[in-house]
Enzyme design. Sequence first.
Site: not given
Ligand code: AP5
Length: 213
Positions: A13, A87, A126, A160, A171
């Site tokens: 994402k 979410r 990552r 992270r 997660r």
């Molecule tokens: P990356 O692009 O970083 O993936 P991502 O989907 O953004 O993963 P996240 O871990 O950031 O998602 P998340 O939903 O757990 O975290 P968030 O920060 O939202 O890609 C991952 C890796 O793969 C990278 O190294 C990339 O280079 C590689 N890659 C990407 N595409 C690829 C491909 N096609 N092929 C190969 N490699 C690839 O949330 C974190 C925490 O915040 C949550 O757990 C929660 O506690 C809180 N939180 C956030 N939003 C909310 C909400 N709305 N409500 C409540 N709590 C929330």
Amino acid sequence: MNIILIGPPGSGKGTQAKILEERHNMKQLSSGDMLRAAVSEGSEIGNKAKSYMEAGELVPDDLVVEIVTEQIEKLGDKGFILDGFPRNVHQAEVLDRMLEKRDRQIGRVLVIEVSDDLLVDRIAGRYTCAGCGEGYHDKFKQPEKEGVCDKCGSTEFIRRPDDNPDTVRNRLAVYHEQTRPLVDYYKEQGKVRIVDGEQPIEEVTKALEQAMA
Ligand code: AP5
């Protein structure tokens, strides 16, 4: 157009939102990035959110809604890409009401699908540049010059704290239980397009752009 990206942790994402932001003059709004910034500033919201994030649980809705809607309001008419928000169905309902009041709406909900096995591998490798936040991966996306960010030249990188195996498993469970039901919520509005996130990064971008058209 305003877009929501839905996908499990590690599905790409953030990677795709940054690419689409640059190519389509839209603004990426990542709830995870906003919360991490609040935690590192030590703000009231950050202090409340920290323990939930470390455990891989969702942060309470009222905190997240406040932080995200504030950013949407600052944008004026510029198109946005929501990455990580909403979410759960409650957050989606609040977002719908908030946009309706401002005569705005979500055009497309793009769902990036990747199997759980592949996700653990992606998250474990990552890291991001400490200077500009550019994302990298031990196997899939290394800087052109080892140890130097392609974008800003910084030599410092960070991993992270919630990218450890136990938290990642939680997660993923939280995604399947609470976030995936959003796909049906938005299917009822006719906005959902599903994209195969197991292709190389540039192929996923192409598929997302086709789905946006
Ligand atoms: P990356 O692009 O970083 O993936 P991502 O989907 O953004 O993963 P996240 O871990 O950031 O998602 P998340 O939903 O757990 O975290 P968030 O920060 O939202 O890609 C991952 C890796 O793969 C990278 O190294 C990339 O280079 C590689 N890659 C990407 N595409 C690829 C491909 N096609 N092929 C190969 N490699 C690839 O949330 C974190 C925490 O915040 C949550 O757990 C929660 O506690 C809180 N939180 C956030 N939003 C909310 C909400 N709305 N409500 C409540 N709590 C929330």
